[in-house]
Design an enzyme around this catalytic site. Structure first.
Site, PDB file in Angstrom:
ATOM      1  N   ARG A 134       4.341  -1.779  -8.357  1.00  0.00           N
ATOM      2  CA  ARG A 134       4.508  -0.371  -8.750  1.00  0.00           C
ATOM      3  C   ARG A 134       5.222  -0.358 -10.090  1.00  0.00           C
ATOM      4  O   ARG A 134       6.228  -1.042 -10.282  1.00  0.00           O
ATOM      5  CB  ARG A 134       5.324   0.399  -7.702  1.00  0.00           C
ATOM      6  CG  ARG A 134       4.578   0.491  -6.386  1.00  0.00           C
ATOM      7  CD  ARG A 134       5.243   1.407  -5.380  1.00  0.00           C
ATOM      8  NE  ARG A 134       4.546   1.288  -4.092  1.00  0.00           N
ATOM      9  CZ  ARG A 134       4.941   1.837  -2.959  1.00  0.00           C
ATOM     10  NH1 ARG A 134       6.030   2.570  -2.933  1.00  0.00           N
ATOM     11  NH2 ARG A 134       4.235   1.668  -1.860  1.00  0.00           N
TER      12      ARG A 134
ATOM     13  N   GLN B 178       5.836  -5.589   1.417  1.00  0.00           N
ATOM     14  CA  GLN B 178       6.218  -4.822   2.606  1.00  0.00           C
ATOM     15  C   GLN B 178       5.830  -5.611   3.856  1.00  0.00           C
ATOM     16  O   GLN B 178       4.887  -6.401   3.821  1.00  0.00           O
ATOM     17  CB  GLN B 178       5.469  -3.481   2.641  1.00  0.00           C
ATOM     18  CG  GLN B 178       5.838  -2.540   1.514  1.00  0.00           C
ATOM     19  CD  GLN B 178       4.946  -1.312   1.472  1.00  0.00           C
ATOM     20  OE1 GLN B 178       3.892  -1.269   2.115  1.00  0.00           O
ATOM     21  NE2 GLN B 178       5.344  -0.323   0.703  1.00  0.00           N
TER      22      GLN B 178
ATOM     23  N   HIS C 108       0.938   4.878   8.850  1.00  0.00           N
ATOM     24  CA  HIS C 108       1.449   3.810   7.978  1.00  0.00           C
ATOM     25  C   HIS C 108       2.849   3.497   8.494  1.00  0.00           C
ATOM     26  O   HIS C 108       3.617   4.427   8.749  1.00  0.00           O
ATOM     27  CB  HIS C 108       1.634   4.282   6.536  1.00  0.00           C
ATOM     28  CG  HIS C 108       0.459   4.965   5.917  1.00  0.00           C
ATOM     29  ND1 HIS C 108      -0.185   4.462   4.823  1.00  0.00           N
ATOM     30  CD2 HIS C 108      -0.162   6.124   6.220  1.00  0.00           C
ATOM     31  CE1 HIS C 108      -1.157   5.288   4.461  1.00  0.00           C
ATOM     32  NE2 HIS C 108      -1.165   6.313   5.295  1.00  0.00           N
TER      33      HIS C 108
ATOM     34  N   ASP D 181       4.070  -4.551   6.077  1.00  0.00           N
ATOM     35  CA  ASP D 181       3.258  -3.343   6.196  1.00  0.00           C
ATOM     36  C   ASP D 181       2.346  -3.375   7.413  1.00  0.00           C
ATOM     37  O   ASP D 181       1.901  -4.438   7.844  1.00  0.00           O
ATOM     38  CB  ASP D 181       2.393  -3.237   4.922  1.00  0.00           C
ATOM     39  CG  ASP D 181       1.922  -1.820   4.686  1.00  0.00           C
ATOM     40  OD1 ASP D 181       2.318  -0.915   5.447  1.00  0.00           O
ATOM     41  OD2 ASP D 181       1.152  -1.616   3.721  1.00  0.00           O
TER      42      ASP D 181
ATOM     43  N   LYS E 279       6.420  12.048   6.658  1.00  0.00           N
ATOM     44  CA  LYS E 279       6.891  10.740   7.125  1.00  0.00           C
ATOM     45  C   LYS E 279       8.299  10.779   7.691  1.00  0.00           C
ATOM     46  O   LYS E 279       9.094  11.661   7.363  1.00  0.00           O
ATOM     47  CB  LYS E 279       6.804   9.731   5.983  1.00  0.00           C
ATOM     48  CG  LYS E 279       7.515  10.160   4.721  1.00  0.00           C
ATOM     49  CD  LYS E 279       7.316   9.148   3.595  1.00  0.00           C
ATOM     50  CE  LYS E 279       8.178   9.495   2.412  1.00  0.00           C
ATOM     51  NZ  LYS E 279       8.763   8.395   1.716  1.00  0.00           N
TER      52      LYS E 279
ATOM     53  N   HIS F 205      -0.808  -0.730   9.373  1.00  0.00           N
ATOM     54  CA  HIS F 205      -1.540   0.533   9.497  1.00  0.00           C
ATOM     55  C   HIS F 205      -2.173   0.601  10.864  1.00  0.00           C
ATOM     56  O   HIS F 205      -2.822  -0.351  11.302  1.00  0.00           O
ATOM     57  CB  HIS F 205      -2.580   0.657   8.380  1.00  0.00           C
ATOM     58  CG  HIS F 205      -1.941   0.816   7.036  1.00  0.00           C
ATOM     59  ND1 HIS F 205      -1.755  -0.231   6.167  1.00  0.00           N
ATOM     60  CD2 HIS F 205      -1.393   1.913   6.434  1.00  0.00           C
ATOM     61  CE1 HIS F 205      -1.126   0.204   5.081  1.00  0.00           C
ATOM     62  NE2 HIS F 205      -0.903   1.504   5.213  1.00  0.00           N
TER      63      HIS F 205
ATOM     64  N   CYS G 255      -2.888   0.423   2.126  1.00  0.00           N
ATOM     65  CA  CYS G 255      -3.661   1.318   3.017  1.00  0.00           C
ATOM     66  C   CYS G 255      -5.161   1.323   2.731  1.00  0.00           C
ATOM     67  O   CYS G 255      -5.958   1.187   3.676  1.00  0.00           O
ATOM     68  CB  CYS G 255      -3.114   2.738   2.986  1.00  0.00           C
ATOM     69  SG  CYS G 255      -1.571   2.940   2.119  1.00  0.00           S
TER      70      CYS G 255
HETATM   71  C1  TSB Z   1       4.340   1.811   4.838  1.00  0.00           C
HETATM   72  N1  TSB Z   1       1.650   2.922   2.402  1.00  0.00           N
HETATM   73  C2  TSB Z   1       2.952   2.900   3.005  1.00  0.00           C
HETATM   74  C3  TSB Z   1       3.092   1.704   3.924  1.00  0.00           C
HETATM   75  O1  TSB Z   1       1.958   1.599   4.771  1.00  0.00           O
HETATM   76  C4  TSB Z   1       3.999   2.856   1.863  1.00  0.00           C
HETATM   77  O2  TSB Z   1       3.795   2.150   0.894  1.00  0.00           O
HETATM   78  N2  TSB Z   1       5.090   3.578   2.015  1.00  0.00           N
HETATM   79  S1  TSB Z   1       6.320   3.653   0.971  1.00  0.00           S
HETATM   80  O3  TSB Z   1       5.820   3.928  -0.338  1.00  0.00           O
HETATM   81  O4  TSB Z   1       7.289   4.575   1.483  1.00  0.00           O
HETATM   82  O5  TSB Z   1       6.960   2.234   0.919  1.00  0.00           O
HETATM   83  C5  TSB Z   1       7.405   1.623   2.118  1.00  0.00           C
HETATM   84  C6  TSB Z   1       8.721   0.890   1.896  1.00  0.00           C
HETATM   85  O6  TSB Z   1       8.586  -0.039   0.826  1.00  0.00           O
HETATM   86  C7  TSB Z   1       9.871   1.794   1.486  1.00  0.00           C
HETATM   87  O7  TSB Z   1      10.462   2.408   2.613  1.00  0.00           O
HETATM   88  C8  TSB Z   1      10.807   0.814   0.792  1.00  0.00           C
HETATM   89  O8  TSB Z   1      11.640   0.179   1.755  1.00  0.00           O
HETATM   90  C9  TSB Z   1       9.853  -0.201   0.196  1.00  0.00           C
HETATM   91  N3  TSB Z   1       9.693   0.035  -1.257  1.00  0.00           N
HETATM   92  C10 TSB Z   1       8.988   1.022  -1.856  1.00  0.00           C
HETATM   93  N4  TSB Z   1       9.054   0.925  -3.202  1.00  0.00           N
HETATM   94  C11 TSB Z   1       9.846  -0.154  -3.450  1.00  0.00           C
HETATM   95  C12 TSB Z   1      10.319  -0.767  -4.649  1.00  0.00           C
HETATM   96  N5  TSB Z   1       9.974  -0.309  -5.851  1.00  0.00           N
HETATM   97  N6  TSB Z   1      11.122  -1.860  -4.548  1.00  0.00           N
HETATM   98  C13 TSB Z   1      11.454  -2.350  -3.331  1.00  0.00           C
HETATM   99  N7  TSB Z   1      11.042  -1.808  -2.169  1.00  0.00           N
HETATM  100  C14 TSB Z   1      10.247  -0.722  -2.222  1.00  0.00           C
HETATM  101 ZN    ZN Z   2       0.170   2.597   3.874  1.00  0.00          ZN
END
Ligand code: TSB
Ligand code: ZN
Length: 453
Positions: A162, A180, A314, A182, A267, A184, A133
């Site tokens: 992460r 992702q 997002h 991803d 969300k 925005h 983001c």
């Molecule tokens: C959608 N900033 C937002 C993005 O723009 C975001 O990061 N959202 S999130 O934190 O909810 O993550 C989005 C998706 O990433 C989750 O729904 C999940 O499917 C996937 N995700 C999150 N963390 C992990 C992880 N540690 N391992 C695998 N997939 C993950």
């Molecule tokens: Zn985001």
């Protein structure tokens, strides 16, 4: 990693690395399928980060290709953004305050601590991005924006890291490095509903392609402690999401999860259930009034006023490619549909004398991408993963082995086939044999890919 023929005859392929204890001894079905089909592996040197093997990477690339095409359809522009940012940036975005423990720190070697002499050390400390983001906000802010550009939609397939607790790591569903699909969306208040509805539709349509239709929607609201912005803005955003959810999924078809929102906004989470009844958050749609404020995002409105703030949505449809891959492994149990199968067809020459013809056939039905005489392959087209099994085994054995390894189609080539110019093709699920020319087989493959079968 060594891929070796383990027996003298009656051999099967196996992953031999002794470091893959986790993979080999695991009772987890995803790992078992992965081991059999050589899809991915891990190593203690990077816990929670996946090595996708060649065949796993084929699946991953198909998912990416699929999603890139949908994103173009929905008006997204893909961007490529940095992986590391100075601590200052994360302070600005609020991640430092709310998400620091989940972030990996990266230290540059510009200057050692002692050499700083009072210089701001933060200038040389970086965080590995857990989200895209901030990058997209920065791109938005680099240009003067007008109301008639909105919605601005950026997509990104960057690696994210992460620092998930080691106890929380699980196969492909919770990893430390992931990607992702991803996106925005920067839009005005009037555009929010339509953008969310579009995303819900894309989620439904996408899952439908994979034959997944048991979808659960959750609305996650303001966390108790870690959140940015004021309560009233949160309440407004939550009410907006409730309204859209009712319209898009029907009243009573979603569940509330109090306090489970992201630190920047409420969300909608989309959950799928695996074969063991475990739920996984895949798709997500998050409404955010905070990051646009923190990054001072503006646009010029129709009336010429300059002080207008866009809203940020997002969204991710697969969620992460890794987690969705796990869902698919579970869903198909290794029986990939043709279009996404990393092993789409195998040609079995009856004996050695048929190998040259088998290779010619491979060239045609793979879409002229293997064994091609052209010096450079074309950029686009329909290309398929077709192998030739030249092993000196019986046809019966190689056919059985091909089915076991998950090939969608098995094509046998012998004297009669070469004389007739047709080849005996059967699917892994059906013993029925069809005699087809190479072009007919290729056309069949093209049709299967076009219809996501
Ligand atoms: C959608 N900033 C937002 C993005 O723009 C975001 O990061 N959202 S999130 O934190 O909810 O993550 C989005 C998706 O990433 C989750 O729904 C999940 O499917 C996937 N995700 C999150 N963390 C992990 C992880 N540690 N391992 C695998 N997939 C993950
Ligand atoms: Zn985001």
């Amino acid at each position: 990693m060594i891929l070796r023929n383990t027996g003298l005859r009656r051999c099967t392929y196996r992953l031999l690395s002794t470091k893959n204890k986790e993979l080999e001894s695991s009772t987890n079905t995803n790992h078992a399928i992965s081991t059999k089909q050589l899809l991915y592996t891990t190593d203690p040197s990077s816990p929670g980060s996946i090595f996708f093997l060649p065949h796993g990477t084929r699946v991953l690339n198909k998912l990416i290709q699929f999603m890139k095409n949908q994103q173009i359809k929905y008006g997204f522009q893909e961007v490529v953004t940095p992986l590391i940012f100075k601590t200052k940036l994360w302070q600005k975005s609020g991640h430092w305050e709310n998400y620091k423990d989940d972030m990996f720190k990266v230290v540059g070697n510009d200057l050692s601590k002692e050499e700083h002499h009072g210089e701001n050390i933060e200038e040389h400390e970086y965080g590995l991005k857990p989200m895209n983001c901030p990058s997209h906000c920065m791109i938005y802010a680099k240009f003067d924006r007008s109301y008639n550009e909105l919605p601005v939609r950026y997509s990104d397939f960057s690696s994210l890291h992460r620092n998930e607790a080691s106890g929380a790591l699980s196969g492909l569903t919770r990893v430390r490095r992931f990607h992702q699909d991803d996106g925005h969306i920067f839009c005005n208040m009037e555009q929010v509903d339509q953008e969310i509805k579009n995303t819900i539709n894309l989620i439904k349509d996408t899952y439908d392609v994979f034959g997944i239709n048991k979808i659960e929607y959750y609305l996650s609201t303001r966390p108790e402690e870690k959140f940015i912005g004021d309560v009233e803005t949160w309440d407004n955003a939550e009410n907006k999401l409730k309204k859209v959810l009712n319209e898009a999924t029907g009243e009573g078809n979603w569940t509330i999860r109090e306090g489970d929102g992201a630190f920047y906004g409420p969300k909608i989470d989309v959950l799928l259930t695996d074969a063991f009844q475990k739920k996984h958050q895949v798709g997500t749609i998050q409404l955010d009034f905070q990051l646009p404020k923190r990054f001072d995002l503006k646009y010029v409105a129709e009336d010429g006023t300059r002080d207008n703030q866009p809203i940020l949505i997002h969204r991710a449809v697969f969620g992460s490619l890794e987690r969705f891959f796990a869902i698919l492994l579970d869903h198909y149990q290794g029986k990939w549909p043709f279009w996404i199968n990393p092993r789409q067809a195998v040609i079995i020459p009856v004996n050695e004398s048929h190998i040259t013809h088998a290779i010619d056939l491979q060239k045609v039905i793979s879409g002229d991408i293997v064994n091609t005489e052209k010096s450079i392959s074309p950029l686009t087209g329909f290309n398929f993963h077709v192998d030739v099994d030249k092993r000196p085994e019986t046809v019966g054995y190689r056919t059985k082995d091909a089915i076991q390894r998950g090939y969608s189609y098995i094509i046998i080539i012998g004297d009669k086939d070469i004389a007739n110019g047709t080849f005996a093709i059967r699917s892994r699920d059906d013993r029925k044999v069809f005699n087809k020319t190479s072009n007919e087989i290729y056309e069949q493959f093209v049709e299967l890919e076009k219809s996501y079968k």
